[in-house]
Every structure is written in structure tokens, then in C-alpha cells.
Design a protein around this motif. Structure first.
Motif, PDB file in Angstrom:
ATOM      1  N   ASP A 289      25.723  38.728  40.444  1.00 31.71           N
ATOM      2  CA  ASP A 289      25.435  37.366  40.904  1.00 31.71           C
ATOM      3  C   ASP A 289      25.644  36.349  39.792  1.00 31.71           C
ATOM      4  N   ASP A 290      25.506  36.806  38.550  1.00 26.53           N
ATOM      5  CA  ASP A 290      25.626  35.893  37.416  1.00 26.53           C
ATOM      6  C   ASP A 290      27.073  35.570  37.061  1.00 26.53           C
ATOM      7  N   LEU A 291      28.025  36.073  37.844  1.00 27.29           N
ATOM      8  CA  LEU A 291      29.423  35.718  37.603  1.00 27.29           C
ATOM      9  C   LEU A 291      29.627  34.208  37.711  1.00 27.29           C
ATOM     10  N   GLN A 292      28.764  33.566  38.464  1.00 27.78           N
ATOM     11  CA  GLN A 292      28.867  32.115  38.626  1.00 27.78           C
ATOM     12  C   GLN A 292      28.705  31.395  37.296  1.00 27.78           C
ATOM     13  N   LYS A 293      28.009  32.043  36.347  1.00 28.77           N
ATOM     14  CA  LYS A 293      27.815  31.434  35.030  1.00 28.77           C
ATOM     15  C   LYS A 293      29.124  31.303  34.257  1.00 28.77           C
ATOM     16  N   MET A 294      30.134  32.066  34.667  1.00 29.31           N
ATOM     17  CA  MET A 294      31.402  32.033  33.947  1.00 29.31           C
ATOM     18  C   MET A 294      32.173  30.753  34.209  1.00 29.31           C
ATOM     19  N   VAL A 295      31.839  30.048  35.276  1.00 31.02           N
ATOM     20  CA  VAL A 295      32.516  28.781  35.591  1.00 31.02           C
ATOM     21  C   VAL A 295      31.457  27.715  35.866  1.00 31.02           C
ATOM     22  N   PRO A 296      30.712  27.317  34.839  1.00 30.70           N
ATOM     23  CA  PRO A 296      29.596  26.383  35.037  1.00 30.70           C
ATOM     24  C   PRO A 296      30.029  24.968  35.382  1.00 30.70           C
ATOM     25  N   ASP A 297      31.318  24.657  35.216  1.00 29.96           N
ATOM     26  CA  ASP A 297      31.777  23.285  35.422  1.00 29.96           C
ATOM     27  C   ASP A 297      32.054  22.946  36.884  1.00 29.96           C
ATOM     28  N   LYS A 299      31.488  21.646  40.260  1.00 30.48           N
ATOM     29  CA  LYS A 299      30.525  20.739  40.881  1.00 30.48           C
ATOM     30  C   LYS A 299      30.826  20.523  42.360  1.00 30.48           C
ATOM     31  N   ASP A 300      32.101  20.650  42.719  1.00 25.37           N
ATOM     32  CA  ASP A 300      32.496  20.417  44.102  1.00 25.37           C
ATOM     33  C   ASP A 300      31.867  21.472  45.017  1.00 25.37           C
ATOM     34  N   PRO A 301      31.164  21.063  46.073  1.00 25.73           N
ATOM     35  CA  PRO A 301      30.489  22.018  46.964  1.00 25.73           C
ATOM     36  C   PRO A 301      31.451  23.023  47.606  1.00 25.73           C
ATOM     37  N   GLU A 303      34.379  24.160  46.362  1.00 26.06           N
ATOM     38  CA  GLU A 303      34.796  25.134  45.357  1.00 26.06           C
ATOM     39  C   GLU A 303      33.652  26.077  45.001  1.00 26.06           C
ATOM     40  N   LEU A 304      32.436  25.551  44.959  1.00 27.08           N
ATOM     41  CA  LEU A 304      31.281  26.389  44.663  1.00 27.08           C
ATOM     42  C   LEU A 304      31.053  27.408  45.776  1.00 27.08           C
ATOM     43  N   GLY A 305      31.237  26.972  47.018  1.00 25.07           N
ATOM     44  CA  GLY A 305      31.109  27.897  48.141  1.00 25.07           C
ATOM     45  C   GLY A 305      32.176  28.973  48.116  1.00 25.07           C
ATOM     46  N   ASP A 306      33.380  28.590  47.685  1.00 25.71           N
ATOM     47  CA  ASP A 306      34.469  29.560  47.577  1.00 25.71           C
ATOM     48  C   ASP A 306      34.174  30.584  46.488  1.00 25.71           C
ATOM     49  N   LEU A 307      33.615  30.117  45.373  1.00 29.77           N
ATOM     50  CA  LEU A 307      33.241  31.024  44.288  1.00 29.77           C
ATOM     51  C   LEU A 307      32.176  32.013  44.755  1.00 29.77           C
ATOM     52  N   ASN A 308      31.183  31.525  45.482  1.00 30.84           N
ATOM     53  CA  ASN A 308      30.125  32.411  45.978  1.00 30.84           C
ATOM     54  C   ASN A 308      30.676  33.442  46.960  1.00 30.84           C
ATOM     55  N   ALA A 309      31.664  33.038  47.760  1.00 32.03           N
ATOM     56  CA  ALA A 309      32.290  33.983  48.690  1.00 32.03           C
ATOM     57  C   ALA A 309      33.043  35.063  47.920  1.00 32.03           C
ATOM     58  N   PHE A 310      33.724  34.669  46.850  1.00 30.12           N
ATOM     59  CA  PHE A 310      34.436  35.626  45.998  1.00 30.12           C
ATOM     60  C   PHE A 310      33.459  36.619  45.376  1.00 30.12           C
ATOM     61  N   ILE A 311      32.357  36.115  44.844  1.00 31.34           N
ATOM     62  CA  ILE A 311      31.361  36.979  44.213  1.00 31.34           C
ATOM     63  C   ILE A 311      30.777  37.957  45.230  1.00 31.34           C
ATOM     64  N   ASP A 312      30.553  37.487  46.446  1.00 31.63           N
ATOM     65  CA  ASP A 312      29.999  38.363  47.480  1.00 31.63           C
ATOM     66  C   ASP A 312      30.962  39.504  47.801  1.00 31.63           C
ATOM     67  N   LEU A 313      32.259  39.210  47.867  1.00 34.10           N
ATOM     68  CA  LEU A 313      33.235  40.266  48.123  1.00 34.10           C
ATOM     69  C   LEU A 313      33.265  41.260  46.964  1.00 34.10           C
ATOM     70  N   ILE A 314      33.240  40.753  45.733  1.00 31.18           N
ATOM     71  CA  ILE A 314      33.241  41.626  44.559  1.00 31.18           C
ATOM     72  C   ILE A 314      32.031  42.555  44.576  1.00 31.18           C
ATOM     73  N   LYS A 315      30.875  42.022  44.929  1.00 31.52           N
ATOM     74  CA  LYS A 315      29.658  42.837  44.989  1.00 31.52           C
ATOM     75  C   LYS A 315      29.804  43.965  46.006  1.00 31.52           C
ATOM     76  N   ASN A 316      30.490  43.700  47.102  1.00 32.17           N
ATOM     77  CA  ASN A 316      30.708  44.735  48.114  1.00 32.17           C
ATOM     78  C   ASN A 316      31.769  45.741  47.690  1.00 32.17           C
ATOM     79  N   MET A 317      32.700  45.308  46.854  1.00 36.44           N
ATOM     80  CA  MET A 317      33.724  46.220  46.343  1.00 36.44           C
ATOM     81  C   MET A 317      33.169  47.148  45.267  1.00 36.44           C
ATOM     82  N   LEU A 318      32.252  46.624  44.463  1.00 38.81           N
ATOM     83  CA  LEU A 318      31.754  47.364  43.307  1.00 38.81           C
ATOM     84  C   LEU A 318      30.356  47.926  43.552  1.00 38.81           C
ATOM     85  N   VAL A 319      30.119  48.412  44.745  1.00 41.99           N
ATOM     86  CA  VAL A 319      28.879  49.131  45.040  1.00 41.99           C
ATOM     87  C   VAL A 319      28.979  50.511  44.404  1.00 41.99           C
ATOM     88  N   VAL A 320      27.963  50.904  43.653  1.00 40.67           N
ATOM     89  CA  VAL A 320      28.008  52.177  42.939  1.00 40.67           C
ATOM     90  C   VAL A 320      28.095  53.355  43.906  1.00 40.67           C
TER      91      VAL A 320
END
Length: 382
Positions: A289-297, A299-301, A303-320
Motif C-alpha cells: 500500500d505504501d507504493l503511493q509514497k513513491m510518487v508523492p507529487d 495531486k490530481d484526483p 491520477e491518484l485514483g489511477d495510481l491506487n488502481a495500479f497498486i490494487d492490481l499489483i497487490k493481487n498479483m503479488l499474493v504470497v
């Protein structure tokens, strides 16, 4: 149909597999030698039994099992890639030939897989002929000095590879080595968004996997492989998730050293101070979830929503747990890929662009204007 005379076989689990190769296939001894001089290769040629003449122009890459060279095929006046497997890799050649027999069931363009033309033999070497593609994602990132891609730029790559994994699953094949070096751009000029999956040298029929298979490269290897469990096609989803993070970070996310302890420690904890052999530190990350910290700049809602969608997919791909890891078909329906979370004025871009030049695509949508957010990823890649 070509005439085959060369044959070899290998035995595995009391099953005899015979692989046939065309007769009278010639290959330069320079290619066979480990110490290959690329300057000499540019002046040489080889001839196959069907009168096809290949002029070797340059060495494209070297791997564990052999070398890949760029050739000019004089019979058809086209350029192809030739993978030459050095002596001692007969079983690997047999396995790869068996995989390509399966891959012929798939449309290589629709499923984003390298097109295989033929295979032939010379002395103790086996040669595989493929379509010639452009540079790998790894080389692409190196040329842009490891500058990370945005989630909008990563999306078409993710979508195409998910299509490829879905196709491989449908024929019971696991690639086993998904990484940036094995995903190639088709043509940066005519199809700047199009990529294909290559190198099936480590591939296997999923049903033939055992817990003793040593697969995947360090930094892209699924946890179950390290733990000695019986793998399945879900290892490819793990490798793809790691590849997308490589594009997102501009560097390997998981440690690429051969220390299994450090690798598993990082996977289990995803926090604390850890520095890999390249000096990359992720001590500020406590979870994906902290991947969002990698792009702190951001601000656009949107783009932020797109980033969160990307992180959610990554979390589902990298389930142990591989049993809970997302399937390729389900990942294709994920909101990050479908773009359902984006506003209507941001969805003018479609995956049709993958098979078109920019000029042809703009003609196709002549009644529309690209938004600034749609132009941005194109401009960055150029």
C-alpha cells in the motif's frame, strides 16, 4: 512439407519424445564457440536445407543455453532472429521445440507472443528462427536512464502481457521466466505501444511441473519456488507483477542477489531496512500500500485514483499464496486495465492503439481530440 532426417530423443518418466529437424542445415562454427567475435559474424552467412540463406549481421544477446543473432534472410529479403543453442543443451532444445509445437495453436500477434518460424540442426547445435523484434523493456529503461514509467504508460504493457498469460494458460504452458529482458517492443517507430513475450527456453507444460524445478530469475522468482513447493502457472503472474514494479520504480523491486534468506525476509516483512546488491533501499515501505509514497507529487484526483488502481492490481498479483493470486483472465477485468475508474474524458485512449501507428490511430478517431492526459504518456516515451 519439409523433409526431416535428423532426429534425437530424450526420455523422461518413461516417455520418449522425438524431435525432427531439416536435413543439410549448416551453421558457422563461430556461432558454436563460446568466445564469439561479433565483428567476424557480420561477414559470415549460413545455409539451411531448404536453400534459405542467412547472412549473420550481429549478435543480439547471449544466455545460459546459447546466443541470439540477427540475420538477413536472402531468400525472402527479411530480417529474422536466430537462437543458436550450443552443444550440451539437447534436452533443452527438445523441450523448447515441444513448447513451440504447442504455441502454434495461438495467434502470435493477437496473443502478444513472438512468432516462431522454424528450427533446424547443425552438428551438435540446434537453431530456432523467430521474427525480429525491437529492444527489450530492460534495454528501453536503460536508454531512458532508468526513469520510471507512469501508471498510464505501464497499463498497455500490463494488458498485453495479461493477454499472453491467458493464452498460455489455455494451452497448459507456463513461461517460467517473465522479466523485463523477455518482453520486447515490436517496433518503436510504427507500433510504439506494442510488446511481445519472448524466450521460452525455460518454459514447461504446467502439468509436468515438479517441486524440483528451478525456474525464474532472482528478483522475479515466486516464493513457492524458493520454498520447494510444486509450482504452477501462477509463477508467471508473480513475475509479471515484479516486472510492472520494475517499470514503476525504474529499478528491481525485490532483491536480485542469490541470498534466499534476504529475499524471503523481504517478501514476508516488506518493511525494515533492506538494501540489495545495487544499493536500493526500501526501508520506508511497510506494505505494498505504501507504493503511493513513491510518487508523492500526484495531486490530481484522477491520477491518484489511477495510481491506487495500479497498486490494487499489483497487490493481487503479488499474493504470497499462489492459490489466492489473481488469474490472468480476472486481471484483464481489473479496473486498472479496463479503466472503468477513469472519467469519460480520459478514456479516449483504447487498446486499438497497440496495433496502429499514431498517424493511423489519429485518422481512426478523426472526430475526437486527444486530451492532455492522453498525450502525456506518448510524449514521455518519445
Amino acid at each position: 512439407a519439409p523433409h526431416f532426417v535428423h532426429m534425437f530423443e530424450y526420455r523422461r518418466c518413461n516417455l520418449v519424445t522425438r524431435i525432427l529437424f531439416p536435413e543439410n542445415s549448416l551453421l558457422l562454427d563461430d556461432i558454436i564457440r563460446d568466445s564469439l567475435d561479433s565483428d567476424l559474424v557480420a561477414q559470415r552467412s549460413l545455409q539451411k536445407g531448404d536453400d534459405s540463406m542467412y547472412e549473420i549481421e550481429e549478435v543480439l544477446g547471449c544466455g545460459k543455453f546459447g546466443k541470439v543473432v540477427k540475420c538477413h534472410k536472402k531468400g525472402t529479403n527479411e530480417h529474422v532472429a536466430l537462437k543458436v543453442m550450443i552443444k550440451g543443451n539437447r534436452l533443452s532444445a527438445a523441450r523448447e521445440a515441444e513448447i513451440f509445437k504447442r504455441l502454434r495453436r495461438l495467434d502470435p500477434d493477437k496473443n502478444n507472443i513472438v512468432r516462431f518460424y522454424s528450427c533446424f540442426k547443425y552438428k551438435t547445435c540446434f537453431c530456432f528462427e523467430f521474427e525480429l523484434l525491437d529492444i527489450s523493456l530492460y534495454d528501453f529503461m536503460e536508454r531512458r536512464e532508468w526513469k520510471p514509467l507512469s501508471v498510464a504508460e505501464i497499463r498497455p504493457i500490463a494488458q498485453q502481457m495479461l493477454v499472453a498469460l491467458t493464452a498460455l494458460k489455455s494451452i497448459g504452458v507456463t513461461h517460467s521466466d517473465i522479466k523485463p529482458a523477455n518482453i520486447l517492443l515490436v517496433n518503436q517507430e510504427s507500433k510504439p505501444f506494442k510488446v511481445k513475450l519472448i524466450d521460452f527456453g525455460a518454459s514447461c507444460m504446467t502439468s509436468n511441473f515438479t517441486q524440483f524445478h528451478e525456474i525464474q530469475s532472482f528478483g522475479y522468482r515466486a516464493p513457492e519456488v524458493y520454498l520447494g513447493l510444486r509450482p504452477d502457472e501462477s509463477v508467471d503472474m508473480w513475475g509479471l507483477g515484479c516486472t510492472l514494479l520494475f517499470l514503476f520504480f525504474g529499478q528491481h523491486f525485490y532483491p536480485t542477489s542469490q541470498c534466499e534468506y534476504n529475499y524471503m525476509k523481504f517478501i514476508v516483512k516488506l518493511h525494515g531496512t533492506f538494501t540489495d546488491e545495487n544499493g536500493n533501499s526500501y526501508d520506508h515501505l511497510e506494505s505494498l500500500d505504501d507504493l503511493q509514497k513513491m510518487v508523492p507529487d500526484i495531486k490530481d484526483p484522477t491520477e491518484l485514483g489511477d495510481l491506487n488502481a495500479f497498486i490494487d492490481l499489483i497487490k493481487n498479483m503479488l499474493v504470497v499464496d499462489p492459490l489466492k493470486r489473481i488469474l490472468p483472465a480476472d486481471a484483464l477485468n481489473h479496473k486498472y486495465i479496463s479503466m472503468e475508474h477513469l472519467n469519460e474524458d480520459c478514456t479516449c485512449f483504447t487498446y486499438e492503439l497497440l496495433d496502429l501507428s499514431l498517424f493511423d490511430y489519429l485518422k481512426k478517431i478523426s472526430s475526437k481530440r486527444l486530451s492532455v492526459s492522453e498525450i502525456r504518456p506518448i510524449a514521455k516515451q518519445m
